[in-house]
Design an enzyme around this catalytic site. Structure first.
Site, PDB file in Angstrom:
ATOM      1  N   THR A  30       0.826  -1.203   0.000  1.00  0.00           N
ATOM      2  CA  THR A  30       0.000   0.000   0.000  1.00  0.00           C
ATOM      3  C   THR A  30       0.861   1.253   0.000  1.00  0.00           C
ATOM      4  O   THR A  30       0.612   2.197  -0.759  1.00  0.00           O
ATOM      5  CB  THR A  30      -0.947   0.006   1.218  1.00  0.00           C
ATOM      6  OG1 THR A  30      -1.886  -1.069   1.076  1.00  0.00           O
ATOM      7  CG2 THR A  30      -1.705   1.316   1.327  1.00  0.00           C
ATOM      8  N   GLN A  83       0.862  -8.893  -6.360  1.00  0.00           N
ATOM      9  CA  GLN A  83       0.379 -10.265  -6.556  1.00  0.00           C
ATOM     10  C   GLN A  83       1.303 -11.098  -7.435  1.00  0.00           C
ATOM     11  O   GLN A  83       1.360 -12.323  -7.288  1.00  0.00           O
ATOM     12  CB  GLN A  83      -1.023 -10.232  -7.179  1.00  0.00           C
ATOM     13  CG  GLN A  83      -2.092  -9.636  -6.287  1.00  0.00           C
ATOM     14  CD  GLN A  83      -2.376 -10.485  -5.063  1.00  0.00           C
ATOM     15  OE1 GLN A  83      -2.228 -11.707  -5.086  1.00  0.00           O
ATOM     16  NE2 GLN A  83      -2.781  -9.848  -3.989  1.00  0.00           N
ATOM     17  N   THR A  91      13.543   4.871  10.687  1.00  0.00           N
ATOM     18  CA  THR A  91      14.444   3.781  11.054  1.00  0.00           C
ATOM     19  C   THR A  91      13.984   2.477  10.421  1.00  0.00           C
ATOM     20  O   THR A  91      12.818   2.106  10.513  1.00  0.00           O
ATOM     21  CB  THR A  91      14.499   3.623  12.579  1.00  0.00           C
ATOM     22  OG1 THR A  91      14.944   4.856  13.144  1.00  0.00           O
ATOM     23  CG2 THR A  91      15.444   2.505  12.979  1.00  0.00           C
ATOM     24  N   CYS A 105      -8.517  -7.041   1.827  1.00  0.00           N
ATOM     25  CA  CYS A 105      -8.462  -5.664   2.313  1.00  0.00           C
ATOM     26  C   CYS A 105      -9.843  -5.040   2.430  1.00  0.00           C
ATOM     27  O   CYS A 105     -10.010  -4.002   3.058  1.00  0.00           O
ATOM     28  CB  CYS A 105      -7.591  -4.816   1.383  1.00  0.00           C
ATOM     29  SG  CYS A 105      -5.898  -5.397   1.268  1.00  0.00           S
TER      30      CYS A 105
END
Length: 358
Positions: free
Chosen positions: A51, A154, A212, A296
């Site tokens: 995403t 995918q 980080t 999702c």
């Protein structure tokens, strides 16, 4: 990954030994991911997942304004990002797909404008598994001198991927789609492509993604990339057997997108006169995990935008099941599903007034 949590816990940006050892682990993982898709190590940027990779690629180019070309079957990470940019004045052309879920490259060519700054077409669909003609679209983008992004979440690790051959400038990936950890992904950024960073701060990832680094997650992604797609041929055979045996045992059953090239691990099966949520719940009670669309958006009551885009009615879309196979799927798993699903369908159809009228 375990030694990174317990022994090699240094911050990869630190100059002491602990930090430099962590950095070397990231460098090796970057090399492994780059090799998986035919890229250079410097072209791989690690992020929090697919995403963020989609958002970075699209917003990094299109937030400057202009016109974007995409398809109606993109993942929500692309679709919702573009809808948000539309509200900010970016123009978007939403291309249709065939009844098998494939974009026509000629539609892409016809949609080009002088203001076009980006083409974003997924490599393979997350619900029906159809593979798009990315190489052809890449040539169109190159001829028009337009940036080309493809959501490869995918396809990476499921089919061979060579970003040079595909002709993409940007390519999104996610570790958990190839048995890596969740919460880590990567974006291929072709050398010479300039993106506006979404996150600013310490200048990590060559000033492209501050924050980080998730060393353990990145190491896990690298290991998954090294293992690659070694068993996908076997998985494709299992997928084909699942479909053929279910067709033989259940009437009024269809495979969405089966006339197009597909990923070997994805099967979207439409069962007429049986409600999809009932099928999902009944299979879950039998220990079989499937979905009616993208994970999702599994909480949504709306029909799949992918299935409606290929011409399915809302009722047909609600009666479709997505089976996702993997290298851990066995022949016995297929036998089990083929054994339990016909009985479930029969029971649900007994409740359907439409089926009784046949």
């Amino acid at each position: 990954m375990i030694p990174v949590f317990t022994e090699n816990f240094g911050n990869a940006s630190s100059i002491h030994w602990f930090g430099q050892h962590a950095k070397s682990l990231i460098d090796e993982a970057r090399n492994q991911v780059a090799r998986l898709i035919g890229a250079e190590t410097s072209e791989i940027v690690f992020l929090s997942g697919g995403t963020e990779a989609d958002n970075f690629a699209i917003r990094g180019i299109a937030s400057r304004g202009g016109h974007v070309i995409t398809s109606r079957i993109e993942h929500h990470a692309v679709m919702h990002t573009l809808k948000d940019l539309e509200k900010q004045g970016v123009e978007v052309t939403w291309l249709p797909v065939s009844r098998d879920g494939v974009v026509d490259p000629d539609d892409v060519r016809r949609a080009l404008r002088p203001a076009t700054v980006l083409i974003t077409i997924m490599h393979a669909n997350n619900e029906i598994g159809t593979i798009q003609p990315i190489e052809e679209i890449g040539k169109i983008a190159a001829e028009a001198d337009v940036y080309f992004h493809s959501d490869g979440v995918q396809s990476t690790g499921k089919i061979p991927v060579d970003v040079r051959k595909l002709g993409v400038d940007l390519y999104s990936m996610s570790a958990h789609k190839i048995h890596g950890p969740k919460g880590v992904g990567a974006l291929y950024i072709k050398k010479g492509t300039t993106l506006k960073p979404m996150l600013t701060g310490g200048g990590h990832e060559r000033n492209r993604r501050s924050g980080t680094e998730n060393v353990a997650g990145i190491v896990g992604f690298g290991e998954a990339a090294k293992l690659g797609c070694s068993e996908m041929g076997r998985v494709g055979g299992l997928r084909d057997r699942l479909e053929s045996e279910l067709k033989a045992k259940i009437e009024f059953i269809h495979v969405n997108g089966d006339k197009a090239p597909r990923l070997p691990n994805t099967s979207n099966i439409m069962v007429d006169y049986a409600e999809g949520e009932g099928l999902v719940i009944s299979l879950d009670l039998k220990g079989v995990a499937v979905s009616t669309g993208s994970a999702c958006s599994s909480g949504s009551l709306e029909p799949s935008h992918v299935l409606t885009a290929i011409g399915k009615t809302p009722d047909e879309a609600h009666g479709s099941l997505r089976f996702s196979l993997s290298s851990m799927t066995t022949d016995e798993d297929i036998d089990y599903v083929v054994g339990v699903l016909p009985g479930i369908v029969d029971r649900l159809r007994e409740l359907s007034p439409y089926y009784k009228k046949l």
